[in-house]
Motif scaffolding. Structure first.
Motif, mmCIF file in Angstrom:
data_model
loop_
_atom_site.group_PDB
_atom_site.id
_atom_site.type_symbol
_atom_site.label_atom_id
_atom_site.label_comp_id
_atom_site.label_asym_id
_atom_site.label_seq_id
_atom_site.Cartn_x
_atom_site.Cartn_y
_atom_site.Cartn_z
ATOM 1 N N ASN A 33 9.721 -7.472 11.119
ATOM 2 C CA ASN A 33 10.113 -7.009 12.451
ATOM 3 C C ASN A 33 8.893 -6.740 13.328
ATOM 4 O O ASN A 33 8.918 -6.984 14.540
ATOM 5 C CB ASN A 33 10.917 -5.716 12.363
ATOM 6 C CG ASN A 33 12.340 -5.909 11.873
ATOM 7 O OD1 ASN A 33 12.933 -5.001 11.324
ATOM 8 N ND2 ASN A 33 12.903 -7.102 12.052
ATOM 9 N N MET A 34 7.830 -6.223 12.731
ATOM 10 C CA MET A 34 6.664 -5.788 13.492
ATOM 11 C C MET A 34 5.474 -6.745 13.404
ATOM 12 O O MET A 34 4.403 -6.459 13.921
ATOM 13 C CB MET A 34 6.237 -4.384 13.016
ATOM 14 C CG MET A 34 7.293 -3.336 13.275
ATOM 15 S SD MET A 34 7.663 -3.196 15.048
ATOM 16 C CE MET A 34 9.442 -3.006 15.007
ATOM 17 N N GLY A 35 5.648 -7.869 12.690
ATOM 18 C CA GLY A 35 4.585 -8.873 12.658
ATOM 19 C C GLY A 35 3.566 -8.696 11.549
ATOM 20 O O GLY A 35 2.495 -9.308 11.593
ATOM 21 N N LEU A 36 3.884 -7.881 10.538
ATOM 22 C CA LEU A 36 3.002 -7.735 9.374
ATOM 23 C C LEU A 36 3.489 -8.669 8.266
ATOM 24 O O LEU A 36 4.697 -8.900 8.128
ATOM 25 C CB LEU A 36 3.003 -6.288 8.870
ATOM 26 C CG LEU A 36 2.028 -5.314 9.553
ATOM 27 C CD1 LEU A 36 2.403 -5.126 11.016
ATOM 28 C CD2 LEU A 36 2.021 -3.961 8.849
ATOM 29 N N HIS A 37 2.554 -9.185 7.463
ATOM 30 C CA HIS A 37 2.921 -10.193 6.461
ATOM 31 C C HIS A 37 2.374 -9.921 5.068
ATOM 32 O O HIS A 37 2.876 -10.493 4.099
ATOM 33 C CB HIS A 37 2.432 -11.573 6.911
ATOM 34 C CG HIS A 37 2.895 -11.968 8.273
ATOM 35 N ND1 HIS A 37 4.185 -12.389 8.531
ATOM 36 C CD2 HIS A 37 2.249 -11.981 9.467
ATOM 37 C CE1 HIS A 37 4.309 -12.647 9.819
ATOM 38 N NE2 HIS A 37 3.160 -12.414 10.411
ATOM 39 N N ASP A 38 1.349 -9.091 4.954
ATOM 40 C CA ASP A 38 0.622 -8.923 3.690
ATOM 41 C C ASP A 38 1.219 -7.767 2.894
ATOM 42 O O ASP A 38 1.009 -6.597 3.223
ATOM 43 C CB ASP A 38 -0.856 -8.674 4.000
ATOM 44 C CG ASP A 38 -1.726 -8.685 2.753
ATOM 45 O OD1 ASP A 38 -1.204 -8.891 1.634
ATOM 46 O OD2 ASP A 38 -2.952 -8.489 2.891
ATOM 47 N N LEU A 39 1.949 -8.081 1.824
ATOM 48 C CA LEU A 39 2.608 -7.071 0.990
ATOM 49 C C LEU A 39 2.083 -7.177 -0.435
ATOM 50 O O LEU A 39 2.089 -8.261 -1.031
ATOM 51 C CB LEU A 39 4.123 -7.280 1.003
ATOM 52 C CG LEU A 39 4.960 -6.384 0.075
ATOM 53 C CD1 LEU A 39 4.815 -4.908 0.463
ATOM 54 C CD2 LEU A 39 6.431 -6.810 0.110
ATOM 55 N N VAL A 40 1.634 -6.044 -0.985
ATOM 56 C CA VAL A 40 1.173 -5.991 -2.375
ATOM 57 C C VAL A 40 1.947 -4.895 -3.101
ATOM 58 O O VAL A 40 2.068 -3.768 -2.591
ATOM 59 C CB VAL A 40 -0.344 -5.715 -2.466
ATOM 60 C CG1 VAL A 40 -0.785 -5.634 -3.929
ATOM 61 C CG2 VAL A 40 -1.127 -6.816 -1.756
ATOM 62 N N LEU A 41 2.465 -5.218 -4.270
ATOM 63 C CA LEU A 41 3.263 -4.290 -5.073
ATOM 64 C C LEU A 41 2.485 -3.902 -6.324
ATOM 65 O O LEU A 41 2.040 -4.776 -7.075
ATOM 66 C CB LEU A 41 4.583 -4.938 -5.466
ATOM 67 C CG LEU A 41 5.404 -5.571 -4.328
ATOM 68 C CD1 LEU A 41 6.607 -6.307 -4.888
ATOM 69 C CD2 LEU A 41 5.836 -4.497 -3.334
ATOM 70 N N VAL A 42 2.344 -2.602 -6.538
ATOM 71 C CA VAL A 42 1.645 -2.102 -7.727
ATOM 72 C C VAL A 42 2.694 -1.610 -8.725
ATOM 73 O O VAL A 42 3.392 -0.628 -8.479
ATOM 74 C CB VAL A 42 0.686 -0.950 -7.364
ATOM 75 C CG1 VAL A 42 -0.050 -0.464 -8.616
ATOM 76 C CG2 VAL A 42 -0.315 -1.396 -6.303
ATOM 77 N N ASN A 43 2.821 -2.308 -9.822
ATOM 78 C CA ASN A 43 3.744 -1.916 -10.901
ATOM 79 C C ASN A 43 5.149 -1.567 -10.402
ATOM 80 O O ASN A 43 5.658 -0.472 -10.675
ATOM 81 C CB ASN A 43 3.168 -0.737 -11.691
ATOM 82 C CG ASN A 43 2.077 -1.161 -12.646
ATOM 83 O OD1 ASN A 43 2.097 -2.266 -13.173
ATOM 84 N ND2 ASN A 43 1.126 -0.271 -12.867
ATOM 85 N N PRO A 44 5.807 -2.473 -9.691
ATOM 86 C CA PRO A 44 7.191 -2.170 -9.275
ATOM 87 C C PRO A 44 8.102 -2.119 -10.493
ATOM 88 O O PRO A 44 7.866 -2.814 -11.490
ATOM 89 C CB PRO A 44 7.541 -3.353 -8.369
ATOM 90 C CG PRO A 44 6.681 -4.473 -8.868
ATOM 91 C CD PRO A 44 5.388 -3.834 -9.300
#
Length: 246
Positions: A33-44
């Motif tokens: 929605n806000m134009g961010l793309h970089d997602l990193v998940l730590v031990n989901p």
């Protein structure tokens, strides 16, 4: 003409030990929605998952590109500024920003390197050890009698403020340009500093946690560049050698 939203791809959202996969999907939607793309998940707890994909709606591309890592340090290694989302008070106060200040700071900092916004567990947030890896803390003003926000809602607020701040970007001057130290650079320096101070018997091996937190606050505030960190580590190496002659 320069794109005013150019800083947004350099702002990373990091989720630590997310319990409910649906929240990951909702975060992806809030980011897009806000134009961010970089997602990193730590031990989901669970990822990938059908529930995450369903909650992401039209943001499946964010989930497809998301990285899963085993430690927070790995998620932050190439970042130059780290902001942790936390309302927790601590004995050693960390620089704390409002959500609006987080957006403004993140957009300015993205001019020289990658910035991470770190969010903790749904029920307990970030641990003290995880907060130690943050340069600043971000706080969302809310009803003090009911201040707990859903994870995706918290990400949405910070992401919105980042987007709004893009309209007020002030280009960096053409003066001194430097390569800022990365999170990995700083963590290596803190380990080296602790080692040197223990070597010269400056620190009590059993009672130095609070001291090292103060050192983190000091050097995070100074924002040394990569060359300055190399100089400091060279000094620490010399101290260790001088205190342990062969």
């Amino acid at each position: 003409m320069q794109d005013q939203f150019e800083p947004l791809p350099l702002i990373r959202i990091v989720l630590v030990a997310t319990s409910h996969p649906g929240n990951i999907g909702a975060v992806a939607r809030a980011m897009k929605n806000m134009g961010l793309h970089d997602l990193v998940l730590v031990n989901p707890n669970q990822f990938p998952s059908y529930e995450a994909s369903a909650r992401a709606s039209g943001a499946a591309d964010i989930l497809d590109q998301a990285r899963v890592v085993s430690t927070l340090a790995e998620a932050l290694a190439d970042c130059h500024q780290v902001i942790g989302a936390s309302a927790r008070l601590r004995k050693v106060a960390w620089p704390q920003l409002s959500s609006r200040e987080v957006g403004e700071f993140a957009v300015r900092a993205a001019d020289v390197g990658r910035v991470a916004l770190v969010f903790g567990r749904e029920d307990s947030g970030l641990t003290n050890e995880e907060l130690d890896q943050c340069d600043k803390l971000g706080h969302i003003a809310s009803n003090p009698t009911y201040s707990s926000l859903n994870l995706a809602a918290a990400v949405q607020v910070f992401a919105y403020e980042c987007r709004m701040a893009c309209g007020a970007v002030v280009p960096q001057s053409e003066g001194y340009r430097y390569q800022p130290a990365t999170h990995a650079d700083m963590e290596g320096f803190y380990v080296h500093l602790e080692q040197a101070l223990l070597q010269v018997n400056y620190l009590d091996p059993n009672k130095h946690e609070r001291f090292m937190r103060r050192m983190r606050r000091l050097f995070n505030r100074a924002q040394p560049d990569s060359k300055e960190i190399a100089i400091l580590r060279g000094m620490l190496t010399a101290v260790i050698k001088a205190s342990n002659p062969q």
